[in-house]
Design a protein around this motif. Structure first.
Motif, PDB file in Angstrom:
ATOM      1  N   TRP A 137       0.831  -1.207   0.000  1.00 18.28           N
ATOM      2  CA  TRP A 137       0.000   0.000   0.000  1.00 18.28           C
ATOM      3  C   TRP A 137       0.865   1.257   0.000  1.00 18.28           C
ATOM      4  CZ3 TRP A 137      -0.983   3.403   4.357  1.00 18.28           C
ATOM      5  CH2 TRP A 137      -2.003   4.334   4.131  1.00 18.28           C
ATOM      6  N   VAL A 138       1.868   1.287   0.871  1.00 21.00           N
ATOM      7  CA  VAL A 138       2.774   2.439   0.927  1.00 21.00           C
ATOM      8  C   VAL A 138       3.555   2.561  -0.381  1.00 21.00           C
ATOM      9  CG1 VAL A 138       4.863   3.340   2.045  1.00 21.00           C
ATOM     10  CG2 VAL A 138       2.960   2.481   3.437  1.00 21.00           C
ATOM     11  N   LYS A 139       4.094   1.455  -0.858  1.00 21.25           N
ATOM     12  CA  LYS A 139       4.885   1.463  -2.091  1.00 21.25           C
ATOM     13  C   LYS A 139       4.069   1.996  -3.264  1.00 21.25           C
ATOM     14  CE  LYS A 139       7.548  -1.708  -5.076  1.00 21.25           C
ATOM     15  NZ  LYS A 139       6.714  -1.719  -6.300  1.00 21.25           N
ATOM     16  N   GLU A 140       2.876   1.486  -3.452  1.00 18.62           N
ATOM     17  CA  GLU A 140       2.047   1.877  -4.597  1.00 18.62           C
ATOM     18  C   GLU A 140       1.682   3.361  -4.537  1.00 18.62           C
ATOM     19  OE1 GLU A 140      -2.287   0.827  -6.645  1.00 18.62           O
ATOM     20  OE2 GLU A 140      -1.528  -0.411  -4.994  1.00 18.62           O
ATOM     21  N   ASN A 141       1.285   3.834  -3.348  1.00 23.76           N
ATOM     22  CA  ASN A 141       0.858   5.228  -3.228  1.00 23.76           C
ATOM     23  C   ASN A 141       2.013   6.198  -3.392  1.00 23.76           C
ATOM     24  OD1 ASN A 141      -2.171   5.682  -2.399  1.00 23.76           O
ATOM     25  ND2 ASN A 141      -1.539   3.784  -1.417  1.00 23.76           N
ATOM     26  N   ALA A 182       6.058   2.288   7.433  1.00 22.20           N
ATOM     27  CA  ALA A 182       6.033   3.040   6.180  1.00 22.20           C
ATOM     28  C   ALA A 182       7.396   3.662   5.889  1.00 22.20           C
ATOM     29  CB  ALA A 182       4.957   4.131   6.248  1.00 22.20           C
ATOM     30  N   LYS A 183       8.072   4.162   6.931  1.00 22.46           N
ATOM     31  CA  LYS A 183       9.413   4.762   6.753  1.00 22.46           C
ATOM     32  C   LYS A 183      10.398   3.714   6.257  1.00 22.46           C
ATOM     33  CE  LYS A 183      12.559   8.072   7.396  1.00 22.46           C
ATOM     34  NZ  LYS A 183      13.767   7.448   6.863  1.00 22.46           N
ATOM     35  N   LYS A 184      10.376   2.532   6.844  1.00 18.41           N
ATOM     36  CA  LYS A 184      11.285   1.464   6.417  1.00 18.41           C
ATOM     37  C   LYS A 184      10.980   1.036   4.974  1.00 18.41           C
ATOM     38  CE  LYS A 184      12.205  -0.453  11.033  1.00 18.41           C
ATOM     39  NZ  LYS A 184      13.685  -0.397  11.033  1.00 18.41           N
ATOM     40  N   THR A 185       9.702   1.030   4.624  1.00 21.43           N
ATOM     41  CA  THR A 185       9.302   0.678   3.260  1.00 21.43           C
ATOM     42  C   THR A 185       9.797   1.722   2.259  1.00 21.43           C
ATOM     43  OG1 THR A 185       7.331  -0.489   4.074  1.00 21.43           O
ATOM     44  CG2 THR A 185       7.329   0.176   1.761  1.00 21.43           C
ATOM     45  N   ALA A 186       9.584   2.987   2.593  1.00 18.39           N
ATOM     46  CA  ALA A 186      10.027   4.067   1.709  1.00 18.39           C
ATOM     47  C   ALA A 186      11.545   4.057   1.546  1.00 18.39           C
ATOM     48  CB  ALA A 186       9.559   5.415   2.261  1.00 18.39           C
ATOM     49  N   ASP A 187      12.249   3.815   2.655  1.00 21.14           N
ATOM     50  CA  ASP A 187      13.717   3.778   2.585  1.00 21.14           C
ATOM     51  C   ASP A 187      14.196   2.627   1.695  1.00 21.14           C
ATOM     52  OD1 ASP A 187      13.844   5.936   4.260  1.00 21.14           O
ATOM     53  OD2 ASP A 187      14.395   4.801   6.054  1.00 21.14           O
ATOM     54  N   TYR A 188      13.562   1.472   1.831  1.00 25.41           N
ATOM     55  CA  TYR A 188      13.974   0.297   1.052  1.00 25.41           C
ATOM     56  C   TYR A 188      13.805   0.553  -0.447  1.00 25.41           C
ATOM     57  CZ  TYR A 188      14.193  -4.433  -0.823  1.00 25.41           C
ATOM     58  OH  TYR A 188      14.538  -5.541  -1.568  1.00 25.41           O
ATOM     59  N   PHE A 189      12.677   1.149  -0.819  1.00 24.98           N
ATOM     60  CA  PHE A 189      12.376   1.351  -2.247  1.00 24.98           C
ATOM     61  C   PHE A 189      12.822   2.733  -2.752  1.00 24.98           C
ATOM     62  CE2 PHE A 189       9.197  -1.942  -1.086  1.00 24.98           C
ATOM     63  CZ  PHE A 189       9.527  -2.901  -2.028  1.00 24.98           C
ATOM     64  N   ASN A 190      13.524   3.500  -1.894  1.00 30.48           N
ATOM     65  CA  ASN A 190      14.001   4.838  -2.270  1.00 30.48           C
ATOM     66  C   ASN A 190      12.860   5.741  -2.746  1.00 30.48           C
ATOM     67  OD1 ASN A 190      16.843   4.385  -1.787  1.00 30.48           O
ATOM     68  ND2 ASN A 190      16.827   3.094  -3.630  1.00 30.48           N
ATOM     69  N   LEU A 191      11.801   5.795  -1.936  1.00 27.70           N
ATOM     70  CA  LEU A 191      10.629   6.598  -2.270  1.00 27.70           C
ATOM     71  C   LEU A 191      10.581   7.862  -1.412  1.00 27.70           C
ATOM     72  CD1 LEU A 191       8.105   3.630  -2.503  1.00 27.70           C
ATOM     73  CD2 LEU A 191       9.103   4.902  -4.409  1.00 27.70           C
ATOM     74  N   ASP A 192       9.798   8.827  -1.850  1.00 24.94           N
ATOM     75  CA  ASP A 192       9.730  10.134  -1.193  1.00 24.94           C
ATOM     76  C   ASP A 192       8.852  10.063   0.055  1.00 24.94           C
ATOM     77  OD1 ASP A 192       9.619  12.759  -0.449  1.00 24.94           O
ATOM     78  OD2 ASP A 192       8.563  13.466  -2.240  1.00 24.94           O
ATOM     79  N   PHE A 193       9.499  10.015   1.214  1.00 20.56           N
ATOM     80  CA  PHE A 193       8.744   9.867   2.467  1.00 20.56           C
ATOM     81  C   PHE A 193       8.117  11.185   2.925  1.00 20.56           C
ATOM     82  CE2 PHE A 193       8.375   9.023   7.126  1.00 20.56           C
ATOM     83  CZ  PHE A 193       7.522   7.930   7.034  1.00 20.56           C
TER      84      PHE A 193
END
Length: 297
Positions: free
Chosen positions: A179-183, A236-247
């Motif tokens: 969910w976090v990754k997709e959004n 969500a922070k760990k997910t964003a960090d893993y995929f290099n997404l804008d937290f």
């Protein structure tokens, strides 16, 4: 060893079918509707089963006479359980009674999946012998089911778990990582709570816990979850960090921001000492879980 799985079309059910086949177990998968686990190369038996139908339950158990039944089928949408209480009780409580009675006839090892939501979340993380106090209908239904299992005249085990995440082909429900990754990939802002704590559980780890209990014919109550205490915001922070997404798209909020039918316990999570010492259980870290999920996307 012959193992029958209920709810084999679900996330945990599918992971169990795969793992048990890898362990050279004889697998009988059961679920409502057609078999969804059609992507594995090893053969296994599949039987449609409505766990609320006493006649079907008796027929399937007598036909296959497994060494163990791993009961994963349940109504797990917490808000739906609050709104549809009769259906929740039928699936989560009454069906357990039917399965237990069927297992008692041949002393089949009954392995039941339960939840951290049997606790009120005021003093987590919890041990196996801490006092339950559910604050939702879902939590009460799972506690009532536990009481039925504990009275069983056959070998039994209860595996309590927390916020299971993972991915399977054609899965019907998402999880916080996806969910976090997709959004965030689509540039969508998110409000995520930071005042609820859990020990999120990789589906593969939970399947391993089930396997260890079945293999050892272990009895009693076991906590089977992840080990790290995290809030959804931290996940969500760990997910964003893993995929290099804008937290920066994520805003920290508290649970009162959301209107939900069922109350959520603020801080659950489990202490895993017993499962580690008795079963040899060792969960992955949350980062490792993200990596495992990423390989399967």
């Amino acid at each position: 060893m012959k193992i029958l799985i209920t709810g084999s079309n679900g996330l945990l059910g599918q992971k169990l079918v795969k793992l048990l086949l890898e362990k050279d177990m004889e697998v009988i998968a059961t679920s409502r509707g057609a078999n969804r686990v059609t992507y594995l190369s090893k053969p296994f038996e599949y039987s449609e089963l409505d766990i609320t139908n006493a006649i079907q339950v008796d027929e399937v158990i007598k036909k296959y006479r497994p060494d163990a039944v791993i009961h994963t089928a349940a109504m797990t949408n917490v808000d739906q359980c609050e709104k549809e209480q009769a259906e929740c009780r039928n699936l989560n409580v009454d069906a357990v009674g039917l399965l237990v009675r069927a297992c008692e006839t041949s002393n089949i090892h009954f392995i039941h999946l339960s939840t951290d939501f049997i606790f009120d979340g005021e003093s987590g993380p919890y041990r196996e012998d801490d006092q339950p106090n559910p604050i939702s209908f879902y939590g009460q239904s799972k506690l009532d089911a536990e009481e039925i299992v504990k009275q069983a005249n056959c070998d039994w085990a209860i595996l309590r778990t927390v916020l299971v995440y993972g991915i399977t082909p054609g899965m019907s429900r998402s999880n916080i990582i996806l969910w976090v990754k997709e959004n965030l990939e689509n540039g969508k802002p998110l409000n995520i709570v930071d005042d609820q704590w859990r020990t999120p559980t990789l589906a593969e780890d939970l399947a391993t816990g089930c396997f260890l209990v079945a293999k050892q014919r272990a009895t009693g109550v076991f906590n089977i979850s992840g080990e790290e205490m995290l809030t959804p915001f931290e996940m969500a922070k760990k997910t964003a960090d893993y995929f290099n997404l804008d937290f920066s798209l994520v805003t920290k909020v508290d649970a009162s921001t959301f209107s939900q039918s069922a109350k959520r316990p603020p801080k659950t999570g489990f202490i895993l000492d017993k499962a580690k010492e008795v079963l040899g259980y060792q969960p992955h870290s949350f980062e490792e879980g993200i990596s495992i999920l990423d390989e399967q996307v």
